[in-house]
Scaffold this active site. Structure first.
Site, mmCIF file in Angstrom:
data_model
loop_
_atom_site.group_PDB
_atom_site.id
_atom_site.type_symbol
_atom_site.label_atom_id
_atom_site.label_comp_id
_atom_site.label_asym_id
_atom_site.label_seq_id
_atom_site.Cartn_x
_atom_site.Cartn_y
_atom_site.Cartn_z
ATOM 1 N N CYS A 96 -3.435 0.845 33.499
ATOM 2 C CA CYS A 96 -4.458 -0.169 33.445
ATOM 3 C C CYS A 96 -4.823 -0.448 31.938
ATOM 4 O O CYS A 96 -5.644 0.134 31.287
ATOM 5 C CB CYS A 96 -5.868 0.267 34.306
ATOM 6 S SG CYS A 96 -6.802 -1.162 34.500
ATOM 7 N N CYS A 105 -6.106 -6.902 36.496
ATOM 8 C CA CYS A 105 -6.747 -5.922 35.714
ATOM 9 C C CYS A 105 -8.369 -6.651 35.790
ATOM 10 O O CYS A 105 -8.310 -7.689 35.152
ATOM 11 C CB CYS A 105 -6.299 -6.013 34.513
ATOM 12 S SG CYS A 105 -7.168 -4.581 33.405
HETATM 13 P P1 FAD Z 1 -1.201 8.078 40.698
HETATM 14 O O1 FAD Z 1 -1.904 7.671 41.553
HETATM 15 O O2 FAD Z 1 -1.359 8.669 39.427
HETATM 16 O O3 FAD Z 1 -0.352 9.189 41.798
HETATM 17 C C1 FAD Z 1 0.648 10.288 40.930
HETATM 18 C C2 FAD Z 1 0.579 11.453 41.915
HETATM 19 O O4 FAD Z 1 1.984 12.202 41.735
HETATM 20 C C3 FAD Z 1 -0.628 12.517 41.433
HETATM 21 O O5 FAD Z 1 -1.223 12.647 42.547
HETATM 22 C C4 FAD Z 1 0.080 13.576 41.130
HETATM 23 O O6 FAD Z 1 -0.454 14.736 41.261
HETATM 24 C C5 FAD Z 1 1.322 13.572 41.545
HETATM 25 N N1 FAD Z 1 2.516 14.154 40.799
HETATM 26 C C6 FAD Z 1 2.784 14.272 39.586
HETATM 27 N N2 FAD Z 1 3.905 14.968 39.369
HETATM 28 C C7 FAD Z 1 4.434 15.421 40.668
HETATM 29 C C8 FAD Z 1 5.374 16.258 40.895
HETATM 30 N N3 FAD Z 1 6.306 17.034 39.955
HETATM 31 N N4 FAD Z 1 5.548 16.740 42.125
HETATM 32 C C9 FAD Z 1 4.648 16.006 43.184
HETATM 33 N N5 FAD Z 1 3.883 15.184 42.843
HETATM 34 C C10 FAD Z 1 3.696 14.933 41.628
HETATM 35 N N6 FAD Z 1 -5.799 -0.211 38.735
HETATM 36 C C11 FAD Z 1 -5.959 -1.121 39.050
HETATM 37 O O7 FAD Z 1 -5.387 -1.777 39.757
HETATM 38 N N7 FAD Z 1 -7.464 -1.775 38.669
HETATM 39 C C12 FAD Z 1 -8.164 -0.980 37.962
HETATM 40 O O8 FAD Z 1 -9.272 -1.397 37.526
HETATM 41 C C13 FAD Z 1 -7.780 0.200 37.485
HETATM 42 N N8 FAD Z 1 -8.578 0.943 36.477
HETATM 43 C C14 FAD Z 1 -8.128 2.171 36.098
HETATM 44 C C15 FAD Z 1 -8.933 2.790 35.228
HETATM 45 C C16 FAD Z 1 -8.636 4.126 34.858
HETATM 46 C C17 FAD Z 1 -9.473 4.758 33.837
HETATM 47 C C18 FAD Z 1 -7.412 4.808 35.059
HETATM 48 C C19 FAD Z 1 -7.144 6.140 34.758
HETATM 49 C C20 FAD Z 1 -6.492 3.926 35.846
HETATM 50 C C21 FAD Z 1 -6.839 2.880 36.470
HETATM 51 N N9 FAD Z 1 -6.138 2.107 37.098
HETATM 52 C C22 FAD Z 1 -6.425 0.809 37.901
HETATM 53 C C23 FAD Z 1 -4.666 2.347 37.405
HETATM 54 C C24 FAD Z 1 -4.461 2.968 38.699
HETATM 55 O O9 FAD Z 1 -5.215 4.192 39.050
HETATM 56 C C25 FAD Z 1 -2.993 3.552 38.777
HETATM 57 O O10 FAD Z 1 -2.174 2.457 38.446
HETATM 58 C C26 FAD Z 1 -2.495 3.854 40.124
HETATM 59 O O11 FAD Z 1 -3.223 5.088 40.525
HETATM 60 C C27 FAD Z 1 -0.928 4.284 40.208
HETATM 61 O O12 FAD Z 1 -0.465 5.052 41.225
HETATM 62 P P2 FAD Z 1 0.615 6.158 41.364
HETATM 63 O O13 FAD Z 1 0.803 6.258 42.798
HETATM 64 O O14 FAD Z 1 1.979 5.460 40.504
HETATM 65 O O15 FAD Z 1 0.007 7.046 40.275
#
Ligand code: FAD
Ligand code: UQ1
Length: 410
Positions: free
Chosen positions: A161, A339
């Site tokens: 983000c 965003c």
């Molecule tokens: P995540 O949701 O972070 O999940 C990754 C997971 O993998 C975690 O649960 C972790 O525990 C797990 N993991 C890590 N390592 C391992 C391992 N070795 N073995 C097993 N599991 C593991 N997005 C928007 O669309 N709009 C917004 O307005 C927005 N605002 C944001 C504001 C903030 C402050 C933040 C922090 C994020 C924001 N986002 C926003 C971004 C969004 O939250 C992420 O892009 C999204 O969560 C990505 O999903 P993901 O599954 O790739 O990662």
């Protein structure tokens, strides 16, 4: 000693969305996720501004994983994609036929000297919205602010983000104005990037907002050190050799440096930068054809968001089903990401764009303007969509809405 047809590694936004979708087609599914709490991270921006509470952003992991999916509460310690096997921290091994990798990004706090210490210190004035552990401190720092420099940083790495480091700045600026303290504050944005935002249309508007609201923007400047005894932050100038500047702060909102998790980086699944090496359109691994990726950990050159995850999820689903049935894959992700750039307590610019950094707006109005309706959507509608539609496997992003909205217009 486990075995399954389909393994999902990581139960964040991407992993849970894929578990919901894939479990409608396949019963033999394992998801590995170490945490027992699941956060809707986009809400952290509003928590930092005192508009929502941490409990409103959180649910149990159990409640967001479909009942028929086997959740193993553990994390991958090493990948062995040649052998179709992963080992976990508890010493288990899991065999799979197909795997989805969705491990997100890791925060590398240690890349900034003194950051961890400053965040942990109660009255330091240093905060970050990026972690559930620290996000509540942001609002405390804001409420205690009594004049001086309020500095907001963007690190020298890709982040999730990319708008969030500045959203909290606009909220803070609005807060101080409403409390009659604005004239006591210097509001400063320090970013490693060459411009305030990657998409020209929105960057122009955001720069205008900064000018109009007397926010100073310093580009190509990177936070390298925090002295939380003297309240000083040191920045390096990325385009000038050996030039640094130290600034005193009363409030310092830090976006930590980020990168792919170590376990991914050291595996043969990653590219030279450490991200999961996938085809940016099909989201299939470039070497291991039974592996797919979704979300922040992938090599896709898009802005890393939950909105991107939603758009990717249908592509991963369709392509995986075809691969499992021995068919050719044809579904392509266009790089869609979004965003919601919150610019205060009631306004929002809803940026939406694709791989070419071209705006791809859902609604037939100019989303480059600050709109109250978009703020209300961010605050109320998107959390509802996330918990009740996306995590149930039914949200593929707003593409269909966009097509209906633009019917007969484009
Ligand atoms: P995540 O949701 O972070 O999940 C990754 C997971 O993998 C975690 O649960 C972790 O525990 C797990 N993991 C890590 N390592 C391992 C391992 N070795 N073995 C097993 N599991 C593991 N997005 C928007 O669309 N709009 C917004 O307005 C927005 N605002 C944001 C504001 C903030 C402050 C933040 C922090 C994020 C924001 N986002 C926003 C971004 C969004 O939250 C992420 O892009 C999204 O969560 C990505 O999903 P993901 O599954 O790739 O990662
Ligand atoms: C979106 O689809 C999404 O996923 C639920 C988000 O949150 C994680 C978003 O922040 C945004 C903006 C979208 C895009 C949705 C619409 C209706 C434009």
């Amino acid at each position: 000693q486990h075995s399954c047809k389909l393994l999902i590694v990581g139960g964040g936004s991407g992993g849970c969305t894929m578990a919901a979708k894939l479990s409608k087609y396949e019963r033999d599914l394992i998801i590995l996720e170490p945490n027992d709490k699941h956060y809707y991270q986009p809400m952290f921006t509003l928590i930092g501004g005192g508009m929502k509470t941490i409990s409103q952003s959180c649910s149990s992991t159990k409640s967001v994983i479909p009942k028929n999916v086997n959740w193993i509460q553990d994390k991958v310690k090493s990948f062995n994609p040649q052998g179709n096997i992963v080992t976990t921290s508890n010493g288990d091994t899991i065999n799979y036929d197909y795997m989805v990798v969705s491990v997100g990004l890791q925060y590398n706090y240690d890349q900034i000297i003194g950051l961890r210490e400053a965040l942990d210190k109660k009255d330091s004035g240093v905060c970050t919205n990026y972690s559930s552990q620290y996000v509540e401190k942001t609002y405390q720092v804001l409420q205690n602010f009594n004049g001086g420099n309020a500095i907001f940083t963007f690190p020298n790495t890709p982040i999730k983000c990319a708008g969030a480091p500045q959203k909290i700045m606009y909220i803070a600026e609005d807060y101080l104005r409403r409390k009659g303290k604005r004239n006591k504050a210097n509001i400063i944005y320090k970013t490693s990037t060459p411009a305030i935002f990657g998409v020209k249309k929105y960057a122009q508007k955001l720069q205008q907002i900064c000018n109009a609201r007397n926010i100073s923007v310093g580009t190509r400047q990177n936070l390298i050190q925090i002295d939380s005894i003297q309240n000083k932050a040191t920045f390096e100038f990325l385009d000038e050799e050996n030039k640094t500047e130290s600034l005193e702060y009363s409030m310092l909102h830090v976006t930590p440096p980020m990168g792919p998790p170590d376990v991914l980086m050291k595996s043969s699944l990653s590219n030279s930068a450490g991200y999961l090496d996938v085809d940016p359109y099909t989201l299939r691994h470039n070497v291991y054809g039974n592996v797919f990726g979704i979300g922040d950990c992938t090599s896709c050159p898009t802005s890393k968001t939950g909105a991107a995850v939603a758009a990717q999820s249908i592509v991963v689903l369709k392509n995986m089903i075809n691969v499992m049935n021995g068919k050719n894959i044809k579904e392509k992700y266009d790089g869609y990401t979004s965003c919601p750039l919150v610019t205060g307590y009631s306004k929002c610019i809803l940026a939406e764009f694709d791989y070419d950094l071209k705006p791809l707006e859902t609604f037939p109005i100019n989303q480059g303007n600050e709109l109250r309706i978009m703020f209300l959507m961010k605050k109320h509608a998107l959390p509802f969509i996330y918990w009740n539609i996306m995590l149930k496997g039914y949200w593929n992003g707003p593409k269909t809405i966009r097509k209906i909205m633009h019917f007969g217009l484009d």
